[in-house]
Design an enzyme around this catalytic site. Structure first.
Site, PDB file in Angstrom:
ATOM      1  CD  GLU A 180       8.982 -10.120  10.346  1.00 54.38           C
ATOM      2  OE1 GLU A 180       8.168  -9.187  10.129  1.00 54.38           O
ATOM      3  OE2 GLU A 180      10.189 -10.031  10.129  1.00 54.38           O
ATOM      4  CG  HIS A 210      13.010 -13.826   5.798  1.00 53.47           C
ATOM      5  ND1 HIS A 210      13.183 -13.745   7.167  1.00 53.47           N
ATOM      6  CD2 HIS A 210      12.515 -12.617   5.421  1.00 53.47           C
ATOM      7  CE1 HIS A 210      12.817 -12.562   7.592  1.00 53.47           C
ATOM      8  NE2 HIS A 210      12.409 -11.855   6.559  1.00 53.47           N
ATOM      9  CG  HIS A 218       8.042 -11.392   5.533  1.00 52.30           C
ATOM     10  ND1 HIS A 218       7.540 -10.556   6.511  1.00 52.30           N
ATOM     11  CD2 HIS A 218       9.362 -11.102   5.435  1.00 52.30           C
ATOM     12  CE1 HIS A 218       8.510  -9.798   6.982  1.00 52.30           C
ATOM     13  NE2 HIS A 218       9.630 -10.112   6.353  1.00 52.30           N
ATOM     14  CG  HIS A 236      -2.078  -0.990   1.037  1.00 53.77           C
ATOM     15  ND1 HIS A 236      -3.093  -0.825   0.121  1.00 53.77           N
ATOM     16  CD2 HIS A 236      -2.340  -2.175   1.655  1.00 53.77           C
ATOM     17  CE1 HIS A 236      -3.946  -1.827   0.187  1.00 53.77           C
ATOM     18  NE2 HIS A 236      -3.498  -2.671   1.103  1.00 53.77           N
TER      19      HIS A 236
END
Length: 284
Positions: free
Chosen positions: A200, A232, A170, A114
């Site tokens: 997360e 990651h 993620h 966004h």
């Protein structure tokens, strides 16, 4: 706020160049926007996307932008210069493009997506000469996207009765985290051996481990639910440290295999992004 300040700065810098840009009315460009990666082996995923975009739009120039300032600074120390979305849009405007289709390579429409939308849409209001900017949707943002991804994973990574696949997403504190448990529902429609967990957000690896034990799973295949197999994937998912997902699963008694392949390395997945870019490009 930082993006808005950058937009204003570039608008002032290029204000007097607007007349030159306006002489090239209708010139279209494509901007691909991603978080970024500093892993050379992971960047092949971006090369695959660019190749596919060029195949569909051979006569349109393609620009790239990384949203991560940390990654851009790290690459700069290696002599690799990458633009932020605002910087890339400024260059596009300076080059005389009046119509720009930007494609997010994010997975879900979270906070970072966004922020990029506001930057892209706002730029056409302040950059003289840029007549219109359209933003393509992220990888999964509606029913059809989720169906396509569930079909892809269950077909790409089939399992037997005592095996399971765990996708590492993620995760986010943004409301869009709901896409992860939502995606699990779509996976469940096709398989009871494919799971998604997040670094997360929710569901976590602990949530999935409970399910694996309940289903008496013996072997787990880990793979990233991320555009590239970057930090990651390399460390949090498959690292040798005891906190990695691989180590945690092994400590729980599971045999663990790893498929170190980002989503952008799969042509079938890239086509979803291409379809979203086509929607944005066709509306210019």
């Amino acid at each position: 706020m930082k993006n808005l300040l950058l937009i204003g700065l570039f608008a002032i810098i290029f204000f007097n160049m607007g007349t030159n840009a306006q002489t090239k009315t209708g010139k279209k460009g494509i901007l691909l926007i991603t978080f970024g990666t500093s892993y050379p082996e992971a960047r092949k995923a971006f090369e695959n996307i660019e190749q596919k975009v060029k195949t569909h739009w051979p006569d349109v120039d393609i620009y790239w932008a990384y949203t991560s300032g940390f990654i851009r600074k790290k690459l700069a120390k290696q002599g690799i210069q990458m633009d932020s979305p605002s910087e890339a849009l400024a260059k596009i405007g300076e080059a005389g493009y009046t119509l720009v289709a930007a494609q997010s390579l994010h997975i879900i429409p979270g906070a970072e997506f966004h922020d990029v939308v506001h930057t892209v849409k706002g730029f056409s209001l302040v950059q003289k000469g840029v007549g219109k900017t359209n933003m393509g949707r992220p990888l999964v943002s509606n029913h059809e996207d989720l169906q396509r991804m569930a079909r892809f994973f269950t077909q790409q990574l089939p399992v037997s009765d005592d095996e399971a696949v765990v996708l590492m997403g993620h995760g986010t504190h943004h409301d869009a985290n709901i896409y992860y448990p939502g995606f699990q529902y779509y996976l469940n429609d096709l398989s009871d051996r494919h799971y998604v967990a997040t670094v997360e957000g929710y569901p976590s690896l602990d949530n999935v481990i409970k399910q694996l034990k309940k289903e008496h799973i013996q072997k787990v295949t880990l793979t990233p639910f991320m555009s590239v197999a970057g930090d990651h994937a390399q460390n949090d998912m498959a690292g040798e440290e005891k906190e990695s997902w691989k180590s945690q699963l092994e400590a729980e008694g599971f045999e663990v295999d790893v498929v170190m392949k980002g989503l952008a390395e799969y042509d079938e997945v890239v086509m979803i992004w291409i379809d979203h870019l086509k929607e944005a490009f066709d509306e210019l």
